[in-house]
Design a protein around this motif. Structure first.
Motif, PDB file in Angstrom:
ATOM      1  N   ALA A  14     -33.720  21.172 -26.226  1.00 11.55           N
ATOM      2  CA  ALA A  14     -33.703  19.856 -25.580  1.00 11.55           C
ATOM      3  C   ALA A  14     -32.273  19.594 -25.129  1.00 11.55           C
ATOM      4  O   ALA A  14     -31.329  20.146 -25.699  1.00 11.55           O
ATOM      5  CB  ALA A  14     -34.157  18.764 -26.543  1.00 11.55           C
ATOM      6  N   ASP A  15     -32.129  18.752 -24.107  1.00  9.11           N
ATOM      7  CA  ASP A  15     -30.765  18.483 -23.633  1.00  9.11           C
ATOM      8  C   ASP A  15     -30.384  17.014 -23.736  1.00  9.11           C
ATOM      9  O   ASP A  15     -29.311  16.615 -23.285  1.00  9.11           O
ATOM     10  CB  ASP A  15     -30.575  19.007 -22.205  1.00  9.11           C
ATOM     11  CG  ASP A  15     -31.491  18.337 -21.200  1.00  9.11           C
ATOM     12  OD1 ASP A  15     -32.327  17.505 -21.631  1.00  9.11           O
ATOM     13  OD2 ASP A  15     -31.379  18.639 -20.006  1.00  9.11           O
ATOM     14  N   THR A  16     -31.271  16.209 -24.336  1.00  6.82           N
ATOM     15  CA  THR A  16     -30.941  14.787 -24.496  1.00  6.82           C
ATOM     16  C   THR A  16     -31.338  14.289 -25.887  1.00  6.82           C
ATOM     17  O   THR A  16     -32.275  14.802 -26.504  1.00  6.82           O
ATOM     18  CB  THR A  16     -31.704  13.909 -23.469  1.00  6.82           C
ATOM     19  OG1 THR A  16     -33.078  14.278 -23.513  1.00  6.82           O
ATOM     20  CG2 THR A  16     -31.155  14.067 -22.081  1.00  6.82           C
ATOM     21  N   ILE A  17     -30.604  13.296 -26.364  1.00  5.63           N
ATOM     22  CA  ILE A  17     -30.952  12.574 -27.595  1.00  5.63           C
ATOM     23  C   ILE A  17     -30.736  11.096 -27.317  1.00  5.63           C
ATOM     24  O   ILE A  17     -29.720  10.708 -26.722  1.00  5.63           O
ATOM     25  CB  ILE A  17     -30.073  13.015 -28.788  1.00  5.63           C
ATOM     26  CG1 ILE A  17     -30.330  14.485 -29.137  1.00  5.63           C
ATOM     27  CG2 ILE A  17     -30.333  12.125 -30.016  1.00  5.63           C
ATOM     28  CD1 ILE A  17     -29.424  15.018 -30.248  1.00  5.63           C
ATOM     29  N   VAL A  18     -31.701  10.277 -27.731  1.00  9.45           N
ATOM     30  CA  VAL A  18     -31.559   8.830 -27.595  1.00  9.45           C
ATOM     31  C   VAL A  18     -31.645   8.194 -28.980  1.00  9.45           C
ATOM     32  O   VAL A  18     -32.474   8.596 -29.810  1.00  9.45           O
ATOM     33  CB  VAL A  18     -32.652   8.241 -26.663  1.00  9.45           C
ATOM     34  CG1 VAL A  18     -32.562   6.720 -26.624  1.00  9.45           C
ATOM     35  CG2 VAL A  18     -32.507   8.809 -25.258  1.00  9.45           C
ATOM     36  N   CYS A  19     -30.749   7.228 -29.225  1.00  9.58           N
ATOM     37  CA  CYS A  19     -30.723   6.521 -30.509  1.00  9.58           C
ATOM     38  C   CYS A  19     -30.800   5.028 -30.227  1.00  9.58           C
ATOM     39  O   CYS A  19     -30.223   4.548 -29.247  1.00  9.58           O
ATOM     40  CB  CYS A  19     -29.422   6.801 -31.266  1.00  9.58           C
ATOM     41  SG  CYS A  19     -28.914   8.512 -31.290  1.00  9.58           S
ATOM     42  N   ASN A  70     -26.889  16.297 -21.318  1.00  5.02           N
ATOM     43  CA  ASN A  70     -26.211  17.584 -21.091  1.00  5.02           C
ATOM     44  C   ASN A  70     -25.905  18.331 -22.386  1.00  5.02           C
ATOM     45  O   ASN A  70     -24.876  19.006 -22.491  1.00  5.02           O
ATOM     46  CB  ASN A  70     -24.900  17.389 -20.315  1.00  5.02           C
ATOM     47  CG  ASN A  70     -25.148  17.262 -18.832  1.00  5.02           C
ATOM     48  OD1 ASN A  70     -26.167  17.740 -18.332  1.00  5.02           O
ATOM     49  ND2 ASN A  70     -24.227  16.613 -18.137  1.00  5.02           N
ATOM     50  N   ILE A  71     -26.776  18.210 -23.359  1.00  2.10           N
ATOM     51  CA  ILE A  71     -26.607  18.966 -24.600  1.00  2.10           C
ATOM     52  C   ILE A  71     -26.985  20.426 -24.308  1.00  2.10           C
ATOM     53  O   ILE A  71     -28.002  20.701 -23.661  1.00  2.10           O
ATOM     54  CB  ILE A  71     -27.504  18.386 -25.720  1.00  2.10           C
ATOM     55  CG1 ILE A  71     -27.049  16.972 -26.074  1.00  2.10           C
ATOM     56  CG2 ILE A  71     -27.495  19.282 -26.951  1.00  2.10           C
ATOM     57  CD1 ILE A  71     -28.027  16.212 -26.960  1.00  2.10           C
ATOM     58  N   GLY A  72     -26.161  21.350 -24.756  1.00  2.00           N
ATOM     59  CA  GLY A  72     -26.426  22.760 -24.482  1.00  2.00           C
ATOM     60  C   GLY A  72     -27.381  23.380 -25.489  1.00  2.00           C
ATOM     61  O   GLY A  72     -28.213  24.234 -25.150  1.00  2.00           O
ATOM     62  N   GLN A  73     -27.255  22.958 -26.748  1.00  2.00           N
ATOM     63  CA  GLN A  73     -27.996  23.601 -27.827  1.00  2.00           C
ATOM     64  C   GLN A  73     -28.133  22.562 -28.937  1.00  2.00           C
ATOM     65  O   GLN A  73     -27.213  21.766 -29.156  1.00  2.00           O
ATOM     66  CB  GLN A  73     -27.149  24.776 -28.351  1.00  2.00           C
ATOM     67  CG  GLN A  73     -27.923  25.927 -28.901  1.00  2.00           C
ATOM     68  CD  GLN A  73     -27.017  27.165 -29.073  1.00  2.00           C
ATOM     69  OE1 GLN A  73     -25.787  27.078 -28.994  1.00  2.00           O
ATOM     70  NE2 GLN A  73     -27.624  28.301 -29.310  1.00  2.00           N
ATOM     71  N   ILE A  74     -29.254  22.586 -29.639  1.00  2.00           N
ATOM     72  CA  ILE A  74     -29.416  21.651 -30.759  1.00  2.00           C
ATOM     73  C   ILE A  74     -29.638  22.432 -32.040  1.00  2.00           C
ATOM     74  O   ILE A  74     -30.583  23.223 -32.145  1.00  2.00           O
ATOM     75  CB  ILE A  74     -30.585  20.668 -30.521  1.00  2.00           C
ATOM     76  CG1 ILE A  74     -30.256  19.732 -29.342  1.00  2.00           C
ATOM     77  CG2 ILE A  74     -30.859  19.846 -31.777  1.00  2.00           C
ATOM     78  CD1 ILE A  74     -31.312  18.673 -29.068  1.00  2.00           C
TER      79      ILE A  74
END
Ligand SMILES: [Zn+2]
Length: 393
Positions: A23-28, A7-11
């Motif tokens: 993009a609305d997701t980041i995985v680490c 649910n990221i709005g802006q990167i």
């Protein structure tokens, strides 16, 4: 730990060339970013999932001018826990501006070398509040032999600072800066009027002659060099121009203008130059980003890049950019609650400071929900799922 943010709005990527990403997701995973904009379901494998609720993701901020001493303590203001406090301002990496504030610091050859080596070693495995600290910046002084710089570099020292040595004339730093550079160090030079007794005024002529990697607090630390010198550094050198919070605001804007005209935004850095006589400033980077954006017309995503990816490029760090493979230092920013703006970038452009809603460094959440230093965020960020025995609230 495998961590997902959804649910990221802006990167804001931190990369000056491509400062925004869709993009609305980041995985680490294992401390690195392994995916940005992953397919639905990819977060199922994560042990921890954060709901960003529409907030803006940015790289953890890098403060390239912090007066580290030992431990999480600054003798300059007698404050304990300041580095942990900076994490609540979104700072995940600090770079030492030399350990010049250590009480009774040594001035002899052996002591100067030992100080840098000890500082570096002390922070190798010590991360206050989760912050990565690059310490051990050797103070260039005439008591050192030029061969000492290669010896220190071989022992892991990669930062050198000119400005606090016992030279009669600042031009005399030149062979030392050159030797440090040849040894592979990142070289930095105090710029502007003297800051504490023992340092002298250094102007554009000196910076051009010494040719360091970074002009420290180019806008003054805290006193600025002559106005005419800003254009010269922008057009006649490749020196990185480090704008500091604890400096002259008018010349910070002048420096931005000259850098823009010279197409040199890639070497514009934002840092704080704290703790100093100006105090401990956990939100310093957020303020300077807002000042350059609201008063200088710098797009907010570019201001973020100056405080992240630009610092990373100049100092050769793996953090500072949201991209697969880079270190997983991610912060969630938002407009501050109760203001007139609805997104972090608009708040910065408006002159408000962005509110920090979560800080992740090396893939580990340091807090999620509420910074103890910034105003609250408009959007509520929370840990949605946590399958490991830990709490990040
Ligand atoms: Zn400084």
């Amino acid at each position: 730990m495998k961590l997902g943010i959804r649910n990221i709005g802006q990167i804001a990527t931190g990369d000056l060339e491509k400062p925004l990403a869709e993009a609305d997701t980041i995985v680490c995973d294992a401390g690195r970013i392994t995916g940005i904009g992953v397919p639905k379901g990819a977060l199922d494998a994560c042990e921890v999932v954060i709901d960003a609720n529409g907030a803006t993701a940015a790289p953890g901020l890098i403060d390239s001018h912090v007066h580290i001493t030992f431990g999480d303590f600054t003798p300059r203001q007698n404050v304990v826990g300041y580095l942990s406090s900076y994490v609540h301002g979104g700072v995940t990496t600090s770079i030492s501006a030399s350990e010049v504030h250590v009480p009774g610091r040594p001035h002899d050859r052996g002591g100067l070398k030992a100080l840098a080596l000890a500082a570096r070693a002390c922070f190798e495995g010590y991360r206050p509040g989760g912050m990565r600290v690059h310490a051990g910046s050797v103070i260039l002084d005439p008591t050192l032999e030029l061969s000492d710089l290669a010896e220190l570099a071989a022992a892991g020292i990669w930062l050198a600072k000119a400005g606090f040595g016992a030279f009669d004339d600042a031009f005399d730093y030149a062979p030392y800066v050159k030797a440090a550079r040849e040894a592979g160090m990142i070289t930095t030079v105090h710029t502007g009027g003297s800051s504490i007794p023992g340092s002298g005024a250094i102007s554009g002529d000196h910076i051009l002659a010494l040719d360091p990697h970074v002009s420290f607090h180019v806008n003054g630390g805290p006193t600025a060099m002559p106005d005419a010198d800003f254009k010269r550094l922008a057009t006649e050198s490749e020196v990185a121009l480090q704008i500091c919070t604890a400096g002259n605001l008018r010349t910070a804007l002048l420096c931005l203008e000259e850098a823009r005209k010279a197409d040199a935004l890639h070497r514009l850095l934002i840092a704080t130059d704290t703790p100093t006589g100006s105090g401990v400033m956990p939100l310093g980077l957020l303020y300077t980003m807002s000042h350059l954006s609201a008063l200088g017309g710098l797009a907010p995503e570019l201001a973020i890049a100056c405080a992240t990816g630009n610092n990373a490029r100049v100092y050769g760090l793996e953090a500072g950019v949201l991209k697969e493979g880079r270190l997983a230092d991610v912060i969630l920013l938002d407009a501050p609650d109760g203001g007139t703006q609805r997104t972090a970038l608009n708040a910065i452009r408006h002159g408000d400071i962005a509110a920090v809603g979560a800080v992740i460094s090396s893939g580990v959440p340091r807090f999620v929900g509420r910074s103890r230093n910034t105003p609250a965020t408009c959007r509520e960020m929370r840990v949605e799922r946590c399958d490991i025995p830990a709490s990040f609230d």
